[in-house]
Design a protein around this motif. Structure first.
Motif, mmCIF file in Angstrom:
data_model
loop_
_atom_site.group_PDB
_atom_site.id
_atom_site.type_symbol
_atom_site.label_atom_id
_atom_site.label_comp_id
_atom_site.label_asym_id
_atom_site.label_seq_id
_atom_site.Cartn_x
_atom_site.Cartn_y
_atom_site.Cartn_z
ATOM 1 N N ALA A 62 -7.645 -51.907 -12.860
ATOM 2 C CA ALA A 62 -8.798 -51.048 -12.681
ATOM 3 C C ALA A 62 -8.521 -49.566 -13.417
ATOM 4 O O ALA A 62 -9.498 -49.306 -13.995
ATOM 5 C CB ALA A 62 -8.619 -50.758 -11.184
ATOM 6 N N VAL A 63 -7.345 -48.838 -13.705
ATOM 7 C CA VAL A 63 -7.251 -47.830 -14.220
ATOM 8 C C VAL A 63 -6.998 -48.065 -15.983
ATOM 9 O O VAL A 63 -7.290 -47.065 -16.573
ATOM 10 C CB VAL A 63 -6.191 -47.204 -13.926
ATOM 11 C CG1 VAL A 63 -6.121 -46.823 -12.408
ATOM 12 C CG2 VAL A 63 -4.830 -47.779 -14.058
ATOM 13 N N THR A 64 -7.070 -49.357 -16.363
ATOM 14 C CA THR A 64 -6.964 -49.736 -17.826
ATOM 15 C C THR A 64 -5.579 -48.830 -18.468
ATOM 16 O O THR A 64 -4.860 -48.297 -17.887
ATOM 17 C CB THR A 64 -8.071 -49.480 -18.432
ATOM 18 O OG1 THR A 64 -8.317 -47.974 -18.740
ATOM 19 C CG2 THR A 64 -9.269 -50.150 -17.831
ATOM 20 N N ALA A 65 -5.545 -49.297 -19.635
ATOM 21 C CA ALA A 65 -4.357 -48.629 -20.334
ATOM 22 C C ALA A 65 -4.262 -47.166 -20.478
ATOM 23 O O ALA A 65 -3.285 -46.536 -20.742
ATOM 24 C CB ALA A 65 -4.178 -49.345 -21.834
ATOM 25 N N ALA A 87 6.519 -56.164 -14.554
ATOM 26 C CA ALA A 87 7.049 -55.925 -15.803
ATOM 27 C C ALA A 87 5.923 -55.794 -17.075
ATOM 28 O O ALA A 87 6.322 -55.171 -18.044
ATOM 29 C CB ALA A 87 8.118 -56.779 -16.087
ATOM 30 N N GLY A 88 4.876 -56.518 -16.988
ATOM 31 C CA GLY A 88 3.953 -56.540 -18.115
ATOM 32 C C GLY A 88 3.186 -55.304 -18.520
ATOM 33 O O GLY A 88 3.496 -54.426 -19.499
ATOM 34 N N PRO A 89 2.551 -54.760 -17.439
ATOM 35 C CA PRO A 89 1.525 -53.559 -17.787
ATOM 36 C C PRO A 89 2.381 -52.263 -18.177
ATOM 37 O O PRO A 89 3.228 -51.743 -17.198
ATOM 38 C CB PRO A 89 0.668 -53.230 -16.644
ATOM 39 C CG PRO A 89 0.622 -54.636 -15.852
ATOM 40 C CD PRO A 89 2.111 -55.238 -16.180
ATOM 41 N N ALA A 90 2.221 -51.573 -19.181
ATOM 42 C CA ALA A 90 2.917 -50.391 -19.467
ATOM 43 C C ALA A 90 2.541 -49.234 -18.702
ATOM 44 O O ALA A 90 3.330 -48.065 -18.171
ATOM 45 C CB ALA A 90 2.847 -49.826 -20.972
#
Length: 258
Positions: A62-65, A87-90
């Motif tokens: 929802a908040v994106t990168a 672990a994926g999304p920074a």
């Protein structure tokens, strides 16, 4: 007292949270909480008491990168589990911390959520005060909590039902009435409360209910605490496995604005 219908060994805490999140009930109320939270790209969102991290991925999407999701939990095992899961999304940062003393500066977040957490904390008022501190003006908090004093299990002997519910409310859950108390506590902590949504799941299958409620395990604890005799407990559980089954409990989704 035991029956093959019931789960007798306590599930792993992280496994239990994942089980609830994956159930039809969990998916339904979590969707409603996410809709009410309404996170936007670029925002900073807090998942307070994030547990095994079941909700971090949806928040990150929802908040994106351009945004940030911060999960906080007091249990190192849960933190490790959530970190591995996310672990994926920074954009996701999982931290060890106490909700009574959040490791965040003032005005640090746009959105915050708690999901079945305040029923267990030592001091809900202190936690709400901390959330109010770290939310920016106009920020939104969405909380989901059951009211265990509304737990109703159909049984021909109403006294046994009342004994079971009383045991859950008095001995099993630290803040059993938190669901109905949340709007007042939030208002007293400086929030505006625009919406309260009651959600009442109905369990018709005893096995499905036991996966969430731990019926046999709680009954054993009730016997040890003096709420049931062993004979009464056998009567209680036997009917639950043999007769048409029905149980309900009211879950409140409370929206609060800073």
């Amino acid at each position: 007292m035991t029956s093959s219908v019931f789960e007798t060994a306590p599930p792993d805490p992280a496994g239990y949270l994942n089980r609830v999140a994956g159930s039809e009930l969990g998916r339904s109320y979590k969707r409603r909480m996410l809709d009410e939270l309404a996170p936007r790209p670029g925002q900073t969102v807090l998942d307070l008491g994030c547990g095994s991290g079941a909700d971090l991925e949806a928040l990150a999407a929802a908040v994106t990168a351009s945004g940030t999701v911060i999960g906080i939990d007091h249990d190192q095992h849960m933190v490790d589990t959530a970190r591995a899961r996310a672990a994926g999304p920074a954009t996701v940062d999982v931290r060890l911390g106490d909700l009574h003393d959040l490791p965040l500066p003032d005005d640090a977040a746009d959105r915050a959520r708690t999901d079945r957490v305040l029923q267990h904390v030592a001091d809900p008022r202190t936690v709400l005060g901390e959330i109010r501190r770290v939310l920016r003006p106009g920020g939104r908090l969405v909380m989901g909590e059951p009211d265990w004093e509304t737990l109703a299990v159909d049984h021909p002997d109403g006294d046994l039902t009342r004994a079971y519910t009383r045991h859950v409310a008095e001995r099993v859950i630290r803040n059993a009435g938190i669901g109905r108390q949340l709007p007042r506590l939030a208002a007293e902590s400086g929030f505006h409360v625009p919406e309260v949504v009651p959600v009442t799941p109905v369990f018709r299958d005893v096995r499905a209910a036991d996966q969430i409620l731990g019926l046999e395990r709680c009954t054993r604890r009730a016997v040890a605490a003096g709420y049931f005799t062993a004979e009464a407990a056998r009567t209680w559980l036997t009917h639950l496995t043999q007769g048409p089954f029905l149980a309900t409990v009211t879950f409140y989704v409370v929206v609060a604005e800073a």
